[in-house]
Design a protein around this motif. Structure first.
Motif, PDB file in Angstrom:
ATOM      1  N   GLU A  21       6.827  -1.685  -1.463  1.00 26.97           N
ATOM      2  CA  GLU A  21       5.974  -2.658  -1.147  1.00 26.97           C
ATOM      3  C   GLU A  21       5.471  -3.103  -2.728  1.00 26.97           C
ATOM      4  N   PHE A  22       5.133  -4.197  -2.536  1.00 21.59           N
ATOM      5  CA  PHE A  22       4.763  -4.861  -3.829  1.00 21.59           C
ATOM      6  C   PHE A  22       3.618  -4.186  -4.475  1.00 21.59           C
ATOM      7  N   GLY A  23       3.717  -3.764  -5.599  1.00 29.90           N
ATOM      8  CA  GLY A  23       2.707  -3.013  -6.350  1.00 29.90           C
ATOM      9  C   GLY A  23       3.343  -2.270  -7.561  1.00 29.90           C
ATOM     10  N   GLY A  24       2.502  -1.327  -8.036  1.00 33.81           N
ATOM     11  CA  GLY A  24       2.859  -0.560  -9.171  1.00 33.81           C
ATOM     12  C   GLY A  24       2.854   0.797  -9.091  1.00 33.81           C
ATOM     13  N   ARG A  25       3.233   1.734  -9.923  1.00 32.61           N
ATOM     14  CA  ARG A  25       3.239   3.123  -9.777  1.00 32.61           C
ATOM     15  C   ARG A  25       3.705   3.701 -11.174  1.00 32.61           C
ATOM     16  N   ARG A  26       3.620   4.706 -11.195  1.00 35.10           N
ATOM     17  CA  ARG A  26       4.198   5.821 -12.471  1.00 35.10           C
ATOM     18  C   ARG A  26       5.895   5.915 -12.157  1.00 35.10           C
ATOM     19  N   PRO A  27       6.659   5.236 -12.850  1.00 37.30           N
ATOM     20  CA  PRO A  27       8.149   5.282 -12.598  1.00 37.30           C
ATOM     21  C   PRO A  27       8.645   6.738 -12.815  1.00 37.30           C
ATOM     22  N   TRP A 129     -13.756   6.673   4.094  1.00 35.82           N
ATOM     23  CA  TRP A 129     -12.214   6.991   4.008  1.00 35.82           C
ATOM     24  C   TRP A 129     -11.553   6.433   2.819  1.00 35.82           C
ATOM     25  N   LYS A 130     -11.781   5.152   2.458  1.00 33.47           N
ATOM     26  CA  LYS A 130     -11.056   4.548   1.586  1.00 33.47           C
ATOM     27  C   LYS A 130     -11.045   5.325   0.362  1.00 33.47           C
ATOM     28  N   ALA A 131     -11.992   6.353  -0.077  1.00 30.04           N
ATOM     29  CA  ALA A 131     -12.016   6.724  -1.206  1.00 30.04           C
ATOM     30  C   ALA A 131     -10.958   7.826  -1.507  1.00 30.04           C
ATOM     31  N   ASN A 132     -10.331   8.416  -0.437  1.00 33.91           N
ATOM     32  CA  ASN A 132      -9.289   9.597  -0.655  1.00 33.91           C
ATOM     33  C   ASN A 132      -8.060   9.357   0.280  1.00 33.91           C
ATOM     34  N   ASP A 133      -7.885   8.053   0.693  1.00 30.18           N
ATOM     35  CA  ASP A 133      -6.759   7.575   1.423  1.00 30.18           C
ATOM     36  C   ASP A 133      -5.422   7.600   0.656  1.00 30.18           C
ATOM     37  N   GLY A 134      -5.457   7.940  -0.704  1.00 33.76           N
ATOM     38  CA  GLY A 134      -4.261   7.996  -1.419  1.00 33.76           C
ATOM     39  C   GLY A 134      -3.735   6.645  -2.198  1.00 33.76           C
ATOM     40  N   GLN A 135      -4.729   5.556  -1.908  1.00 33.78           N
ATOM     41  CA  GLN A 135      -4.362   4.173  -2.448  1.00 33.78           C
ATOM     42  C   GLN A 135      -5.424   3.809  -3.251  1.00 33.78           C
ATOM     43  N   PHE A 136      -5.073   3.232  -4.535  1.00 29.84           N
ATOM     44  CA  PHE A 136      -6.233   2.985  -5.232  1.00 29.84           C
ATOM     45  C   PHE A 136      -5.977   1.227  -5.317  1.00 29.84           C
ATOM     46  N   GLY A 137      -7.231   0.605  -5.490  1.00 33.64           N
ATOM     47  CA  GLY A 137      -6.995  -0.704  -5.552  1.00 33.64           C
ATOM     48  C   GLY A 137      -8.499  -1.533  -5.140  1.00 33.64           C
ATOM     49  N   ARG A 174      -8.367   1.012 -10.214  1.00 27.09           N
ATOM     50  CA  ARG A 174      -7.594   1.092 -10.974  1.00 27.09           C
ATOM     51  C   ARG A 174      -6.061   0.532 -11.032  1.00 27.09           C
ATOM     52  N   GLU A 175      -5.916  -0.032  -9.948  1.00 29.63           N
ATOM     53  CA  GLU A 175      -4.811  -0.988  -9.832  1.00 29.63           C
ATOM     54  C   GLU A 175      -5.086  -2.219 -10.592  1.00 29.63           C
ATOM     55  N   ARG A 249       5.864   0.005  -5.281  1.00 27.03           N
ATOM     56  CA  ARG A 249       5.714   1.264  -4.652  1.00 27.03           C
ATOM     57  C   ARG A 249       6.236   1.602  -3.258  1.00 27.03           C
ATOM     58  N   PHE A 250       6.098   3.022  -2.882  1.00 29.88           N
ATOM     59  CA  PHE A 250       6.908   3.333  -1.750  1.00 29.88           C
ATOM     60  C   PHE A 250       5.797   3.442  -0.793  1.00 29.88           C
ATOM     61  N   VAL A 251       6.165   3.269   0.361  1.00 33.39           N
ATOM     62  CA  VAL A 251       5.286   3.661   1.569  1.00 33.39           C
ATOM     63  C   VAL A 251       6.194   3.908   2.822  1.00 33.39           C
ATOM     64  N   GLU A 252       5.628   4.431   3.768  1.00 33.71           N
ATOM     65  CA  GLU A 252       6.232   4.787   5.039  1.00 33.71           C
ATOM     66  C   GLU A 252       6.899   3.785   5.802  1.00 33.71           C
ATOM     67  N   PRO A 253       8.235   3.698   6.015  1.00 35.16           N
ATOM     68  CA  PRO A 253       8.591   2.138   6.408  1.00 35.16           C
ATOM     69  C   PRO A 253       8.259   2.003   8.178  1.00 35.16           C
TER      70      PRO A 253
END
Length: 575
Positions: A21-27, A129-137, A174-175, A249-253
């Motif tokens: 997915e379009f975005g960033g992460r810690r490599p 629920w958006k506060a702990n869904d594992g996605q920041f932005g 954060r994003e 970043r990686f997501v479930e396809p």
């Protein structure tokens, strides 16, 4: 449109990358990566300061820019309650960590953790629920106290079982902070808060409070100095250690369908991950294949011996960058609409040598070894001087009877000037340098400094933005970063000559080349003129041009001679 590639092939290839997915992460960096090695030196220093704070006050706040970490004494509990000092709060993600698995976020919903808050405070569309869904932005939990109310925002974090915890992290966006450092934005506002742990009798016991811990640290000179050193180490870690990068970043396809007329609202046939059938691109994967398996299978198909296309394309691009034109002149089109190779047997031999070297002890798929093979060839070492017979038969030099004349790239022109003036910063690695402003979100880019001392690194380190004219080297066909190009166009325009004669960069560097030449020749004018030819053209001047250059230097100054040499065809073209 011109090759046997179907719409099903297109969507099958898109299925390969459905989990990216379009975005960033810690490599994920190897242990021997320079950033990992630097981090190993910084972490002990950080932990030393943390130990001082742990023994002195037991709780402290760490500012990591995009988020805050609040450390408190290790506590075993089934839930934490965080009470903010304000009613209006924005939290894109909150994390909780323990002393053992320090990188395991215990607050994630996928871990089984549930959140509770006051529904009256939660803004519509910004659910908890958006506060702990594992996605920041930008998808965040946001609160707003009713008008005239003094209610404060709070959230309870209930773990599926008792956990040992000692660190709370939260952020507003954060994003946005980590991925838009080219914008003029402030650090997100993160209000103070109190953290309490759930006791066995159902009551809440305070384990940490940001305002209180700060006041204690500020009153103690030793603790204050330790906290300041810790923040300095955090700044060093953020700059020199592994850091969040815009690398996807990686997501479930999800299941991939052929979209009728390209519309997401009209899915048709389901397709599985694959490559074009015309190229034997059946990967043998089901539609629910895990994300890593898709890319591995695709990479294996690209590099298997029965698929020579990858090697052909790669060696053709290497040849293109060395000679100025590939064996196939259309480097991104080997199909029916592309140009045929000028030397098909040579292309096939180079591709085979690239995969399995026989002429040297090189490595398979090594671009460095392929470059060495090409530049040691007779074709590369030939003179570029024309002959009447050769020009009559092959004026474009595609048959390699001479080395094709080639104008150097914009980067080479610029770096060559800096090298001649001895001002080229050869530092390897580190941040890019900027020539443009740090702009507001919707403002326009503006070039503010393209010749100052802080820009004297190699141009490969220059940060470029889409549709930004750098006012100098864009004229030399430097590509726009918003467009994909297989090869750069080559043009000759009056603007190029004007830039190489009158731009602030060239004027400044010409003065420095002249100053260097004078310093190295004892301020002897004739010797300085010769030295300018050596520095800029790597040769001695011919008698006629030497006498002309000396006369110009006497009348207008040595720097004008330097500007003239920089503006010559000889400086901009490979001989």
């Amino acid at each position: 449109k011109f090759d046997p590639i179907s719409i099903q092939d297109y969507y099958s290839m898109s299925a390969v990358f459905q989990g990216v997915e379009f975005g960033g992460r810690r490599p994920e960096l190897a242990k021997d990566h320079p950033r990992q090695q630097r981090a190993l030196k910084i972490w002990p220093k950080m932990n030393q300061e943390r130990e001082t704070l742990r023994n002195g006050v037991g709780q402290w706040l760490e500012d990591w820019g995009g988020y805050h970490d609040f450390n408190f004494p290790t506590t075993k509990t089934g839930a934490l309650r965080v009470e903010f000092v304000k009613g209006n709060v924005g939290v894109d993600e909150l994390d909780v960590y323990g002393p053992t698995e320090k990188n395991k976020n215990l607050a994630r919903a996928s871990f089984g953790t549930k959140l509770k808050t006051d529904p009256e405070l939660t803004k519509k569309g910004h659910d908890l629920w958006k506060a702990n869904d594992g996605q920041f932005g930008t998808m965040a939990w946001r609160t707003q106290a009713p008008k005239g109310s003094d209610k404060k925002a709070w959230v309870e974090i209930h773990f599926p079982s008792e956990q040992e915890v000692n660190r709370f992290r939260f952020s507003a966006n954060r994003e946005y902070y980590f991925e838009t450092d080219y914008l003029n934005i402030n650090s997100p506002f993160l209000p103070g808060f109190k953290v309490s742990a759930l006791q066995e009798d159902g009551t809440w016991k305070e384990v940490g409070k940001t305002n209180w811990s700060k006041s204690l640290i500020d009153r103690n000179p030793e603790l204050k100095a330790a906290h300041e050193r810790l923040q300095d180490h955090i700044a060093s870690m953020s700059e020199e250690g592994p850091r969040h990068s815009f690398v996807g970043r990686f997501v479930e396809p999800e299941t991939t369908y052929v979209l009728h007329r390209g519309s997401p609202e009209n899915p048709r046939d389901e397709v599985v991950p694959g490559a074009p059938l015309a190229l034997n691109g059946i990967l043998g994967l089901p539609g629910d294949a895990p994300e890593p398996d898709r890319r591995v299978a695709f990479a294996d198909w690209m590099t298997e011996p029965s698929n020579p296309l990858t090697a052909r394309v790669m060696v053709n691009r290497i040849w293109h960058h060395i000679f100025g034109m590939g064996i196939v002149p259309t480097p991104s089109d080997f199909g029916r609409a592309g140009a045929p190779p000028s030397h098909p047997q040579l292309l096939d031999w180079l591709a085979a040598e690239f995969v399995e070297p026989t002429m040297s002890e090189g490595s398979s798929w090594s671009m460095k070894d392929m470059i060495r093979l090409i530049v040691l060839s007779d074709a590369f070492q030939r003179s570029s001087l024309p002959t009447e017979k050769g020009m009559a038969v092959d004026a474009g030099s595609s048959l390699l009877w001479r080395f094709p004349p080639k104008r150097v790239a914009a980067e080479v022109i610029r770096d060559g000037v800096l090298q001649a003036s001895d001002k080229l910063d050869r530092t390897i690695g580190g941040r890019s340098y900027r020539i443009h402003n740090v702009k507001k979100t919707y403002a326009q880019w503006e070039v503010v400094d393209n010749h100052g001392e802080e820009t004297w690194r190699r141009m490969i380190y220059q940060e470029r933005m889409r549709r930004v004219d750098d006012k100098i080297f864009t004229a030399f066909d430097f590509p726009d970063c918003g467009q994909i190009r297989a090869q750069r166009p080559i043009s000759t325009t009056p603007l190029q000559a004007l830039n190489l004669m009158n731009s602030d960069f060239v004027v400044t560097q010409s003065e420095k080349v002249a100053k260097r030449a004078k310093a190295e020749t004892g301020d002897n004018l004739k010797a300085a003129v010769r030295r300018c030819f050596e520095l800029l053209l790597t040769r001695h001047p011919e008698p006629g041009e030497f006498s002309a250059a000396v006369e110009v230097a006497k009348v207008s100054g040595l720097e004008v001679v330097c500007r003239s040499l920089i503006n010559s065809n000889e400086f901009a073209f490979l001989p």
